[in-house]
Design a protein around this motif. Sequence first.
Motif, short mmCIF file in Angstrom:
data_model
loop_
_atom_site.label_atom_id
_atom_site.label_comp_id
_atom_site.label_asym_id
_atom_site.label_seq_id
_atom_site.Cartn_x
_atom_site.Cartn_y
_atom_site.Cartn_z
N ASP A 20 45.90 51.42 32.33
CA ASP A 20 44.66 51.73 31.63
C ASP A 20 43.91 52.77 32.46
O ASP A 20 44.16 52.94 33.65
N LYS A 21 42.98 53.47 31.83
CA LYS A 21 42.31 54.62 32.45
C LYS A 21 41.62 54.26 33.77
O LYS A 21 41.72 54.98 34.75
N LYS A 22 40.93 53.12 33.81
CA LYS A 22 40.20 52.74 35.04
C LYS A 22 41.14 52.36 36.17
O LYS A 22 40.88 52.69 37.33
N SER A 23 42.24 51.65 35.84
CA SER A 23 43.22 51.30 36.88
C SER A 23 43.85 52.55 37.47
O SER A 23 44.02 52.66 38.68
N SER A 25 42.54 55.58 37.49
CA SER A 25 41.50 56.28 38.26
C SER A 25 41.31 55.65 39.63
O SER A 25 41.16 56.36 40.63
N LYS A 26 41.32 54.31 39.68
CA LYS A 26 41.14 53.63 40.97
C LYS A 26 42.31 53.94 41.90
O LYS A 26 42.11 54.19 43.09
N TYR A 29 41.93 57.37 43.21
CA TYR A 29 40.86 57.38 44.20
C TYR A 29 41.39 56.86 45.55
O TYR A 29 41.10 57.44 46.60
N SER A 55 46.25 49.29 45.34
CA SER A 55 45.00 49.25 44.61
C SER A 55 44.92 47.95 43.83
O SER A 55 45.93 47.46 43.32
N TYR A 57 42.66 46.14 40.69
CA TYR A 57 41.64 46.31 39.66
C TYR A 57 41.86 45.27 38.57
O TYR A 57 42.99 45.11 38.10
#
Length: 112
Positions: A20-23, A25-26, A29, A55, A57
């Motif tokens: 997913d987009k947030k995972s 992105s994390k 990062y 990571s 998330y």
Amino acid sequence: MKRFTTVFLDGAKDFLGRLDKKSASKLLYVIDIAEQTNDPKLFKKLSGEIWEFRSKYLGNQNRLLAFWDKTEKTDTLVIATSGFIKKSKKTPAREIEKAERARQLYFESKSM
């Protein structure tokens, strides 16, 4: 100052694309921070020549496997090979083997 530059092979790109987009992105990062620091919570050696970006998330432990390429005089590269969502304490042997095969293919194609 950057310690290394990360290059993504197709397997790593595919894994990031499935997150997913947030995972995703994390994880990107974490890679950015790892390129600038020496933090084993973010980037650590697994076995042999294989390392992992780490990571977490939403309870998922996302892992992106990689190896070092120090053959260039100007740039130190970390080659991200593939990723997976870790579900147990131990990293699955097949994931490490997949990264090791990608490493062998990478250096074979580089020497041609």
